[in-house]
Motif scaffolding. Structure first.
Motif, mmCIF file in Angstrom:
data_model
loop_
_atom_site.group_PDB
_atom_site.id
_atom_site.type_symbol
_atom_site.label_atom_id
_atom_site.label_comp_id
_atom_site.label_asym_id
_atom_site.label_seq_id
_atom_site.Cartn_x
_atom_site.Cartn_y
_atom_site.Cartn_z
ATOM 1 N N UNK A 451 0.832 -1.215 0.000
ATOM 2 C CA UNK A 451 0.000 0.000 0.000
ATOM 3 C C UNK A 451 0.865 1.262 0.000
ATOM 4 N N UNK A 452 1.918 1.246 0.837
ATOM 5 C CA UNK A 452 2.826 2.404 0.907
ATOM 6 C C UNK A 452 3.567 2.588 -0.414
ATOM 7 N N UNK A 453 3.980 1.466 -1.037
ATOM 8 C CA UNK A 453 4.671 1.551 -2.339
ATOM 9 C C UNK A 453 3.769 2.219 -3.378
ATOM 10 N N UNK A 459 -0.078 6.237 -7.422
ATOM 11 C CA UNK A 459 -1.096 5.471 -8.152
ATOM 12 C C UNK A 459 -2.384 5.391 -7.315
ATOM 13 N N UNK A 460 -3.442 4.793 -7.897
ATOM 14 C CA UNK A 460 -4.722 4.643 -7.194
ATOM 15 C C UNK A 460 -4.604 3.482 -6.203
ATOM 16 N N UNK A 463 -7.853 0.715 -5.812
ATOM 17 C CA UNK A 463 -8.048 -0.110 -7.008
ATOM 18 C C UNK A 463 -6.877 -1.089 -7.175
ATOM 19 N N UNK A 464 -5.642 -0.588 -7.000
ATOM 20 C CA UNK A 464 -4.456 -1.439 -7.220
ATOM 21 C C UNK A 464 -4.372 -2.551 -6.171
ATOM 22 N N UNK A 465 -4.623 -2.207 -4.903
ATOM 23 C CA UNK A 465 -4.484 -3.217 -3.834
ATOM 24 C C UNK A 465 -5.559 -4.290 -3.979
#
Length: 549
Positions: A451-453, A459-460, A463-465
């Protein structure tokens, strides 16, 4: 002291006391504050922190340990978290930022359980179980073996570790330097591989020149010149003699006052001094060295005798440098000149040369046959830049050392955390009782790394996680993680980002155990005096992003 059978805690008027839930929540808050300070320092898109020390010096870095060393905090829990970063750095030399972020997150997830009056012992028990399972999952399902003799693989592993650092622009050079240095100081002893970077791989920073001029010497370099201008400054295949004693007349403690009764007495005292120095020089000359290096002083008279014998001398060399030279050229450091023997002389060095760089002279002892010590010469624009490069290089060398000692790797870019989190969530279904919730929470806290990366490269996040979770829900997809440059989901196996298993295992262990330790505290008693204004000294989480003025 007892009163009516009830124990009474007696505190003096200057003592403050906080108890129970208030302390635990305060510790959680302190951990969160420290983690927030260095959260932006994770990944290749990491931000830098500018630190000012009390002397007015400035340091710019994204190294978690370097930042936390300079931060001044008042809260005792925050101080223990800073110690955690130091422990991580000393143990494995990498993962200092990750360990603080993870420890802060594990503390933060315990906050709702504390406010719901769940007993800390129950939370701790679940955390311990989760930690054991994390270590098993890491070893059994996520990590893979690597061939430490394959140079290309090793360079790729080191490259992935310094991708987040300033030195990443010159990553090929830095990786080669780190791997060469670690391979040089590696030794097999009693079936165990011993790699002592701290003692035997010295970094010498010389401002000026280009960073491409940096290299690893097969030997040792000292910031020293020969003691006499007429001594030889270049010797091929020198015989080297190392001493830990003075080559000068040393008066005893009782010889501070001398009574002279005759005119000839003074001349006799000078003769005695000369005889002593002549004797110790004769002991040295007897073993026919070309170069003498001593940790102590060399008198003018001794220089004269040694010069006549064609011997070059370096004096006042640090003990650590002398030990490095001993390992590099096969010599033995001798404490007394009359104990010098032929086997104490080092003969494995190919070249001794004094070179002038800028305004300073440097002695090179290089081209050694099988040196077990080395010097890394760093060149670059300025002092601040070189200091940051040195910090980055230390991380790269530690990664090389960890992989050589324990040849297992885990995927980087948050892939390991997501894989372990998914496996823990599956395991949590078999746990009954109230402990299931803290156990699940540990799995959720691992997601803080990916999440921190994602956050650090803009980035969003949600959505990404979510997409990454979906990837890891498919069995066998343990290597999918975040590209720290773009925030996209990539397969780390193809992307080539790996981290040493020992670093990851240490990060999890240290982070969870620190959280457990801080949750067990239910009482803080501090004996700080009241300020002149009459108010108490604040003891809640106070983390300033720089040293106190």
């Amino acid at each position: 002291m007892y009163s009516g059978g009830q124990p009474v805690v007696v505190l003096n008027q200057n003592t403050k006391r906080e108890q129970g839930r208030k302390v635990q929540l305060g510790n959680v808050q302190a951990g969160k504050t420290i983690a927030d300070v260095i959260r932006t320092c994770l990944g290749p898109r990491a931000m830098l922190k500018m630190l000012m020390d009390p002397m007015g010096g400035i340091c710019m870095t994204n190294d978690g340990n370097a930042i936390l060393r300079e931060i001044t905090v008042q809260h005792p829990a925050a101080k223990s978290l800073i110690e955690v970063a130091r422990t991580q750095d000393e143990e494995v030399g990498d993962g200092t930022t990750s360990v603080i972020i993870l420890a802060g997150e594990v503390l933060q997830i315990s906050e709702p359980f504390l406010t719901q009056n769940m007993h800390p012992t129950v939370i701790i028990s679940a955390y311990r179980q989760a930690l054991e399972d994390m270590q098993d999952i890491l070893k059994g399902q996520v990590s893979m073996e690597v061939d430490v003799t394959n140079r290309d693989d090793m360079l790729r592993i080191i490259k992935s570790c310094i991708g987040t650092k300033i030195i990443s622009k010159w990553s090929d050079l830095a990786c080669t330097i780190a791997l060469d240095a670690v391979s040089t100081v590696s030794m097999e002893e009693n079936g165990r591989r011993e790699i002592d970077i701290k003692r035997y791989a010295k970094v010498e920073k010389i401002p000026g020149g280009a960073i491409e001029d940096s290299c690893v010497l097969r030997g040792v370099m000292l910031n020293k010149d020969v003691v006499h201008p007429k001594m030889k400054r270049k010797i091929t295949n020198p015989r080297i003699c190392l001493l830990d004693c003075n080559l000068e007349y040393k008066k005893g403690e009782s010889q501070t006052n001398i009574e002279l009764s005759k005119e000839t007495d003074f001349a006799r005292i000078l003769e005695l001094e000369e005889e002593y120095i002549r004797q110790i020089c004769a002991d040295v000359i007897a073993v026919k060295p070309d170069l003498v290096i001593t940790e102590k002083g060399v008198s003018d008279l001794a220089q004269h005798f040694l010069l006549k014998a064609g011997i070059s001398v370096l004096r006042r060399v640090r003990k650590s440098d002398n030990n490095r030279i001993a390992r590099a050229c096969g010599a033995t450091v001798v404490n007394r000149t009359d104990e010098l023997k032929e086997e104490d002389v080092g003969t494995e060095c190919g070249l001794f040369e004094v070179r002038k760089i800028g305004d300073e002279y440097f002695s090179y002892i290089e081209e050694c046959k099988d040196p077990k010590a080395c010097t890394i010469v760093l060149r670059g624009a300025g002092k601040d830049f070189l200091m940051e490069v040195e910090r980055n290089l230390q991380d790269a060398m530690n990664v090389a050392r960890n992989v050589m000692v324990d040849g297992r790797l885990t995927p980087g870019g948050g892939a390991t955390e997501m894989a372990v989190a998914w496996a823990l969530n599956e395991k949590a279904k078999s746990i009954t009782g109230v402990e299931q919730w803290p156990y699940r929470a540990v799995a959720k806290s691992l997601e803080v790394i990916p999440r921190t990366l994602i956050q650090n490269c803009g980035a969003n996040t949600i959505r990404t996680i979510t997409a990454l979770r979906a990837k890891h829900a498919t069995p066998g997809n343990t290597t999918w993680g975040i590209d720290g440059e773009s925030g996209n989901i990539v397969d780390m196996k193809e992307f080539g980002i790996w981290e040493p298993f020992s670093v990851k295992a240490q990060v999890y262990k240290t982070a969870v155990e620190t959280a457990i330790l801080l949750l067990r505290i239910d009482d803080i008693v501090s004996g700080t005096k009241k300020q002149a204004g009459g108010g108490d000294v604040p003891q809640q989480a106070a983390a300033s992003e720089g040293p106190e003025a």
